[in-house]
Design a protein around this motif. Structure first.
Motif, mmCIF file in Angstrom:
data_model
loop_
_atom_site.group_PDB
_atom_site.id
_atom_site.type_symbol
_atom_site.label_atom_id
_atom_site.label_comp_id
_atom_site.label_asym_id
_atom_site.label_seq_id
_atom_site.Cartn_x
_atom_site.Cartn_y
_atom_site.Cartn_z
ATOM 1 N N THR A 1 -10.414 1.906 -2.571
ATOM 2 C CA THR A 1 -9.747 2.355 -1.357
ATOM 3 C C THR A 1 -9.658 3.869 -1.419
ATOM 4 O OG1 THR A 1 -8.420 0.341 -1.251
ATOM 5 C CG2 THR A 1 -7.686 2.201 0.072
ATOM 6 N N MET B 1 -6.510 -6.536 6.570
ATOM 7 C CA MET B 1 -6.552 -5.189 5.986
ATOM 8 C C MET B 1 -6.369 -4.054 6.998
ATOM 9 S SD MET B 1 -6.922 -5.032 2.649
ATOM 10 C CE MET B 1 -7.686 -3.420 2.392
ATOM 11 N N THR C 1 -11.964 3.872 3.736
ATOM 12 C CA THR C 1 -12.609 2.657 3.241
ATOM 13 C C THR C 1 -11.625 1.836 2.414
ATOM 14 O OG1 THR C 1 -14.834 3.619 3.183
ATOM 15 C CG2 THR C 1 -14.429 1.749 1.726
ATOM 16 N N GLY C 2 -11.580 0.538 2.686
ATOM 17 C CA GLY C 2 -10.826 -0.396 1.854
ATOM 18 C C GLY C 2 -11.762 -1.531 1.472
ATOM 19 N N HIS D 1 -2.786 -2.143 6.454
ATOM 20 C CA HIS D 1 -3.018 -1.167 5.392
ATOM 21 C C HIS D 1 -3.776 0.078 5.879
ATOM 22 C CE1 HIS D 1 -1.453 -4.167 2.856
ATOM 23 N NE2 HIS D 1 -2.557 -4.827 2.610
ATOM 24 N N LEU D 2 -4.924 -0.127 6.496
ATOM 25 C CA LEU D 2 -5.775 1.028 6.796
ATOM 26 C C LEU D 2 -5.271 1.835 7.983
ATOM 27 C CD1 LEU D 2 -9.393 -0.181 5.973
ATOM 28 C CD2 LEU D 2 -7.557 0.613 4.493
ATOM 29 N N SER E 1 -13.473 -2.087 6.239
ATOM 30 C CA SER E 1 -12.928 -2.916 5.168
ATOM 31 C C SER E 1 -13.787 -4.154 5.067
ATOM 32 C CB SER E 1 -11.481 -3.304 5.464
ATOM 33 O OG SER E 1 -10.972 -4.149 4.442
ATOM 34 N N GLU F 1 -13.406 -4.517 -1.196
ATOM 35 C CA GLU F 1 -13.140 -5.465 -2.271
ATOM 36 C C GLU F 1 -14.466 -6.040 -2.750
ATOM 37 O OE1 GLU F 1 -9.343 -7.937 -1.757
ATOM 38 O OE2 GLU F 1 -9.988 -7.598 0.302
ATOM 39 N N TYR G 1 0.826 -1.208 0.000
ATOM 40 C CA TYR G 1 0.000 0.000 0.000
ATOM 41 C C TYR G 1 0.861 1.261 0.000
ATOM 42 C CZ TYR G 1 -4.943 -1.202 0.316
ATOM 43 O OH TYR G 1 -6.222 -1.584 0.021
#
Length: 509
Positions: free
Chosen positions: A353, A242, A219-220, A246-247, A344, A222, A185
């Motif tokens: 994202t 996640m 927001t992440g 990442h977030l 997420s 999928e 990321y």
């Protein structure tokens, strides 16, 4: 741009999918742009019995399929492939590391790489302690002759305890400045542009605080399920997969203080400060601040989609979350009492994202009609993927009599820079490691601080069966109770589209 020093990239787990799809194609892109040193080689290590020729043939197909810069000539491609070597190797057998040392010495002499090695662990996490220890045992972490760098893929630990244990183990064999904990990321251009947006524009930085920002939303999402990774995902879930990495990283970049210098030490210091300032969520408070969900069977565009518990490798009574949402606070001067909302999930309507900065409404609503005043909130949307760019929402008068106001968009898309090459995340991160720049890599203390924050949530979900796992139909935006995290009746999550702009008129999912 600075040129990396001559070196050998050593990939553990080279017969796997990551090497085929990401690593070797990314390094080819660097080669194609003339960014690799003159004397460079890749040594792939794996249990699969491949020779140099078979390994090169396999990687050739990966390059043709996944490299951003498609080879424009067989001659150039073959020139790159000649730098690839393969060594059949059992990472669990200590005796084979002596043979590896001999192979590295042989290649080092042939390519004149001066003892400079980068070790990439493209292996299961169970090997993250074994490989560095064996490399150190053979003296292959010693920098008295050339640099030695270690790239570790996520997941970095399973919880706080295992992350601390892994850090301690790695630091027994390598120094912190030798360790590069990779998170793709951070390699994305739009993530890095967040720093530029904040710190190079006088119209944003003075407003980037509790006085002007109402809340921040990240927001992440999928739009796919777990596929054939059900067995892995059962032990992971959305929080570990996640949010913890990442977030929370995006939270750190949004909330960090201006660094004294744009360099590795200063930027990573500021991100770590944010993580240490996260207000702890006690286990007894988890139901108030966190929501989990799991997608159930649904019909999407006329196609029947399985629920999570029906996926291969998933228990029929699984309580693993495929959706997670958290409300958190950062207890420092800049962000006191400003809520950050993070979510997420899998099997949501679209893959996206983004970061949304919701500015406070004007203190006196001169033009407010009977509808919700939240429509007049200004928003800055920073889109990480797809349709990368930046969107600003603000109010304008609707033509005609009266003062009716509607939100309008002002947007910038990276695709508008048609002459600009956007490197892939792995391409950027591998080059940085080759240059010895760890700015876009995680530091050990920050990783532990992130785990310290999410551990009570995971423990509560594991131990307290009264905390529900909310079902949500595949193809929707998660459990409807996730809106309850946002305590004001007139505010909900932003429901983004695949396309960044024109979201009010045309939404592509």
């Amino acid at each position: 741009m600075n040129q990396p020093k001559n070196h050998i990239l050593v990939i553990f787990g080279a017969s796997g999918d990551l090497t085929y799809r990401k690593l070797v194609p990314a390094v080819f892109d660097l080669f194609d742009q003339g960014l690799l040193p003159e004397k460079f080689a890749i040594l792939g290590l794996g249990r699969t019995d491949l020779g140099d020729t078979a390994f090169r043939d396999k990687m050739k197909e990966g390059i043709k399929q996944f490299a951003l810069n498609k080879p424009d000539s067989e001659e150039k491609l073959n020139s790159y492939l000649e730098k690839l070597h393969y060594f059949s190797f059992d990472t669990k057998d200590p005796d084979e590391y002596c043979l590896l040392k001999g192979k590295l010495r042989e290649l080092d002499e042939a390519y004149e790489t001066e003892g400079n090695f980068i070790y990439y662990l493209a292996t299961p996490p169970s090997m993250y302690e074994i490989i560095p220890a064996q490399l150190d045992e053979q003296g292959l972490s010693d920098e008295s002759t050339g640099f030695k760098r270690l790239i570790v893929e996520k997941p970095f630990g399973y919880d706080l305890k295992t992350a601390q244990k892994l850090n301690k183990s790695l630091l027994t064999n390598f120094k912190e400045e030798q360790i590069y904990r990779i998170d793709h990321y951070l390699g994305k251009e739009t993530v890095q542009n967040l720093l530029v947006t904040r710190f190079s524009n006088g119209i944003f930085e003075p407003l980037w605080n509790r006085n002007y920002i109402h809340h921040v939303e990240i927001t992440g999402a999928e739009n796919i399920g777990v596929g054939n990774r059900g067995g892995y995902y059962e032990g992971s879930g959305a929080m570990r997969d996640m949010i913890q990495n990442h977030l929370l990283l995006l939270v750190g970049l949004v909330a960090m203080e201006p660094p004294a210098l744009i360099d590795s030490t200063n930027i990573r210091n500021e991100i770590a400060k944010v993580f240490h300032s996260l207000r702890p969520i006690q286990e007894k408070e988890v139901a108030q601040y966190a929501i989990r969900g799991q997608y159930i069977a649904s019909n999407i565009k006329g196609k029947q989609v399985k629920g999570y518990r029906e996926e291969e490798g998933v228990a029929t009574d699984s309580r693993t979350e495929t959706f997670a949402a958290i409300k958190l606070f950062i207890d420092n001067w800049r962000w006191a009492d400003v809520p950050f909302y993070i979510r997420s999930g899998k099997m949501l309507p679209t893959r996206v994202t983004e970061i949304v900065i919701h500015f406070k409404a004007t203190p006196h609503h001169l033009f407010a009609d009977d509808e919700s005043i939240c429509k007049n909130y200004n928003q800055l949307v920073i889109r990480i993927q797809p349709d990368e760019g930046v969107l600003m929402k603000f109010g304008m008068k609707v033509p005609g009599a009266g003062f009716k106001v509607q939100n309008v968009n002002m947007d910038f898309h990276y695709s508008d820079l048609s002459e600009t090459y956007l490197p892939s995340a792995y391409e950027r991160l591998l080059l940085d490691c080759m240059l010895g720049d760890s700015t876009l890599y995680h530091r050990g203390d920050a990783v532990e601080a992130a785990w310290k924050f999410v551990d009570p949530i995971l423990n509560a979900w594991k131990n307290d069966n009264s905390i529900p796992v909310h079902g949500y139909p595949a193809g929707t935006w998660g459990p409807d109770v996730s809106d309850d995290l946002i305590e004001q009746d007139d505010i909900t999550w932003r429901y983004p589209c695949k396309n960044l702009a024109n979201d009010g008129n045309y939404c592509e999912l």
